[in-house]
Design a protein around this motif. Structure first.
Motif, PDB file in Angstrom:
ATOM      1  N   GLU A  28      -3.113  -2.491  -3.414  1.00 43.02           N
ATOM      2  CA  GLU A  28      -4.112  -1.897  -2.520  1.00 43.02           C
ATOM      3  C   GLU A  28      -4.638  -0.901  -3.475  1.00 43.02           C
ATOM      4  N   ASP A  50      -6.765   2.787  -4.243  1.00 41.48           N
ATOM      5  CA  ASP A  50      -6.722   4.190  -3.727  1.00 41.48           C
ATOM      6  C   ASP A  50      -5.545   4.845  -3.672  1.00 41.48           C
ATOM      7  N   TYR A  51      -4.539   4.187  -3.817  1.00 43.47           N
ATOM      8  CA  TYR A  51      -3.051   4.777  -3.821  1.00 43.47           C
ATOM      9  C   TYR A  51      -2.550   5.043  -5.170  1.00 43.47           C
ATOM     10  N   ALA A  52      -1.946   6.158  -5.029  1.00 41.75           N
ATOM     11  CA  ALA A  52      -1.348   6.533  -6.544  1.00 41.75           C
ATOM     12  C   ALA A  52      -0.154   5.357  -6.855  1.00 41.75           C
ATOM     13  N   ALA A  53       0.600   5.076  -5.862  1.00 42.03           N
ATOM     14  CA  ALA A  53       1.913   3.835  -5.910  1.00 42.03           C
ATOM     15  C   ALA A  53       1.242   2.603  -6.001  1.00 42.03           C
ATOM     16  N   LEU A 100       1.264  -0.718  -4.661  1.00 43.39           N
ATOM     17  CA  LEU A 100       1.879  -1.450  -3.338  1.00 43.39           C
ATOM     18  C   LEU A 100       0.798  -2.203  -2.836  1.00 43.39           C
ATOM     19  N   GLY A 129      -0.298  -4.518   0.559  1.00 45.19           N
ATOM     20  CA  GLY A 129      -0.523  -4.035   1.981  1.00 45.19           C
ATOM     21  C   GLY A 129       0.936  -4.105   2.649  1.00 45.19           C
ATOM     22  N   ARG A 147       3.716  -1.937   1.605  1.00 45.47           N
ATOM     23  CA  ARG A 147       3.489  -0.470   1.892  1.00 45.47           C
ATOM     24  C   ARG A 147       3.825  -0.297   3.328  1.00 45.47           C
ATOM     25  N   GLU A 148       3.369  -1.210   4.203  1.00 46.07           N
ATOM     26  CA  GLU A 148       3.884  -1.229   5.445  1.00 46.07           C
ATOM     27  C   GLU A 148       5.183  -1.217   5.774  1.00 46.07           C
ATOM     28  N   LEU A 156       7.882  -0.248   3.596  1.00 44.95           N
ATOM     29  CA  LEU A 156       8.204   1.127   3.121  1.00 44.95           C
ATOM     30  C   LEU A 156       7.774   2.247   4.132  1.00 44.95           C
ATOM     31  N   ALA A 157       6.665   2.196   4.694  1.00 45.55           N
ATOM     32  CA  ALA A 157       6.019   3.106   5.642  1.00 45.55           C
ATOM     33  C   ALA A 157       6.993   3.158   6.826  1.00 45.55           C
ATOM     34  N   ALA A 158       7.209   2.186   7.314  1.00 40.48           N
ATOM     35  CA  ALA A 158       8.254   1.719   8.496  1.00 40.48           C
ATOM     36  C   ALA A 158       9.621   1.476   8.195  1.00 40.48           C
ATOM     37  N   ARG A 159       9.857   2.435   7.074  1.00 43.76           N
ATOM     38  CA  ARG A 159      11.334   2.168   6.514  1.00 43.76           C
ATOM     39  C   ARG A 159      12.309   2.449   8.000  1.00 43.76           C
ATOM     40  N   PRO A 160      13.369   1.446   8.022  1.00 48.59           N
ATOM     41  CA  PRO A 160      14.317   1.807   9.197  1.00 48.59           C
ATOM     42  C   PRO A 160      15.042   3.047   9.011  1.00 48.59           C
ATOM     43  N   ILE A 161      15.275   3.322  10.328  1.00 51.86           N
ATOM     44  CA  ILE A 161      16.084   4.656  10.592  1.00 51.86           C
ATOM     45  C   ILE A 161      17.571   4.415  10.791  1.00 51.86           C
ATOM     46  N   ARG A 164       4.858   7.619   8.416  1.00 49.02           N
ATOM     47  CA  ARG A 164       4.758   6.311   9.168  1.00 49.02           C
ATOM     48  C   ARG A 164       3.208   6.321   9.651  1.00 49.02           C
ATOM     49  N   ARG A 170       0.823   5.869   7.311  1.00 44.45           N
ATOM     50  CA  ARG A 170       1.128   4.875   6.625  1.00 44.45           C
ATOM     51  C   ARG A 170       1.217   4.781   5.054  1.00 44.45           C
ATOM     52  N   VAL A 171       2.123   6.158   4.721  1.00 43.03           N
ATOM     53  CA  VAL A 171       2.523   6.398   3.381  1.00 43.03           C
ATOM     54  C   VAL A 171       3.583   5.816   3.070  1.00 43.03           C
ATOM     55  N   ALA A 172       3.949   5.108   1.986  1.00 43.22           N
ATOM     56  CA  ALA A 172       5.207   4.415   1.620  1.00 43.22           C
ATOM     57  C   ALA A 172       6.570   5.470   1.456  1.00 43.22           C
ATOM     58  N   TYR A 229      18.676  12.632   5.367  1.00 46.86           N
ATOM     59  CA  TYR A 229      18.800  13.237   6.668  1.00 46.86           C
ATOM     60  C   TYR A 229      19.622  14.581   6.510  1.00 46.86           C
ATOM     61  N   GLU A 273       5.433   8.400  -1.334  1.00 44.15           N
ATOM     62  CA  GLU A 273       4.060   8.129  -2.406  1.00 44.15           C
ATOM     63  C   GLU A 273       3.245   9.390  -2.244  1.00 44.15           C
TER      64      GLU A 273
END
Lengths: 201, 177
Positions: free
Chosen positions: A37, A39-42, A44, A46, A49-50, A52-57, B29, B32-34, B40, B53
């Motif tokens: 993608e 415009d992002y620094a990292a 990754l 799509g 990125r999705e 990693l952004a929704a990394r499980p808790i 989230r 939408r940032v990795a 914790y 990121e």
């Protein structure tokens, strides 16, 4: 992994061995895919990125968050009562300060119904009732204070009221004493400002 | 001495650290940032962290950095406020009231963004040349974060947590009575 199928004859390499094509078109740092993608620094793609952004808790943290939510619900249940009683106390104080003892007594009564062990509120209820001429309620409130501590100023007022209530009660019981006109039928079980009077701090 | 005290406070108020890092993760989230790594809670400084990121826009960076301030303040205040009155005003607190006050103050006192968050905003916003509204918004936020971090050396975060817990109900009563 599928290097056998790679035709290296058409690929140009830089001096450090990295394909020149790769430099100009970055690949996803997670899956190696080409659809990085912009415009992002990292670098990754799509889906990565999705993901990693929704990394499980972790489950433990979810349980802790659940406990916090349960506590919030408990607080929500308590909140209307706390607010209603707080407002009643605030109004009672203002009525008492303005000398409107009947309304002060009503509002202090609401607080005492919710928090019957609140010494300070019992003292103020007793004082408001005493000034409003509601001696039964005043005597009952002063009796409930017992030996609990009060502010000096409030304790002095309570002691003075108890003394007066006792005098009125004694005058009513003694037929030869001059009539006080006070219907103090249920004076507190204290003897003046003596042993059962509230302590001050 | 202060170092040990800081550790003890960090242990006693661990729910606040967890909520703080969860809030960072939640806003990552939403934006939408990795996220590359999350801690914790741990023994150490910082007590928790979220490695993510660099956000695409300055506003995302600001949101992710100050998100915990909003979440911790609201959650801490909501939890502690109803119990603050019976305990403080009426001396009639139940064990549940004391539990909720501890939890609420713990969460609210960890509302302050860290200097790491301030650096993240600064790097994200100031790396772009020229004038932008984001810089106007970000500069005072970064300043306030550093003031908060400085104040935390004098327990400003603890006073903030107590203030949120006990002043919000007073404020509500003053409004509604």
């Amino acid at each position: 992994m599928c290097s056998a199928a790679l035709d290296r004859s058409n690929i140009q390499f830089d001096s450090d061995g990295i394909p020149r094509q790769k430099r100009s078109a970055p690949v996803c740092s997670t899956c190696g895919g080409a659809n990085v993608e912009p415009d992002y620094a990292a670098p990754l793609c799509g889906p990565c990125r999705e993901s990693l952004a929704a990394r499980p808790i972790p489950i433990g943290i979810l349980i802790a968050a659940g406990v916090v939510v349960i506590c919030m619900l408990c607080a929500f249940v308590q909140f209307p009562k706390a607010l209603r009683v707080g407002i009643a106390y605030d109004r009672a104080q203002r009525f008492e300060a303005a000398g409107n003892y009947v309304n002060a007594e009503k509002n202090y009564q609401q607080v005492v119904t919710a928090y019957p062990d609140s010494t300070d509120t019992l003292a103020h209820l007793g004082l408001a009732a005493y000034h409003a001429g509601d001696y039964d309620v005043a005597a009952d409130a002063f009796n409930k204070i017992g030996q609990n501590e009060l502010d000096n100023d409030v304790a002095d007022q309570v002691n003075a009221a108890i003394t007066d209530l006792n005098n009125k009660a004694a005058a009513q019981q003694d037929p030869n004493a001059p009539a006080s006109g006070a219907p103090a039928t249920n004076a507190p079980a204290t003897n003046g400002a003596g042993s059962d009077a509230p302590a001050s701090n | 001495m202060w170092f040990i005290l800081g550790w003890i406070v960090s242990i006693v108020t661990f729910p606040g650290v967890i909520v703080h890092e969860l809030a960072h993760q939640l806003f990552c989230r939403l934006a939408r940032v990795a996220v590359f790594d999350v801690c914790y809670w741990r023994f150490g400084n910082p007590a928790g962290y979220v490695v993510h990121e660099t956000p695409r826009t300055a506003y995302q960076s600001i949101l992710i950095s100050i998100g915990p301030f909003i979440v911790n303040t609201v959650v801490g205040g909501l939890i502690a406020a109803p119990s603050a009155l019976p305990v403080l005003q009426f001396n009639s607190g139940t064990p549940l009231d004391y539990l909720l006050i501890w939890l609420g103050v713990s969460i609210a006192m960890h509302a302050f963004p860290s200097t790491g968050d301030a650096k993240s905003i600064w790097q994200s916003v100031m790396s772009k040349p020229g004038f932008s509204m984001a810089k106007v918004i970000a500069a005072p936020i970064v300043g306030l974060i550093y003031i908060g971090a400085l104040g935390s050396m004098f327990w400003l975060d603890l006073f903030y947590g107590i203030g949120v817990a006990f002043l919000i109900p007073k404020l509500l009563i003053a409004i509604f009575s």
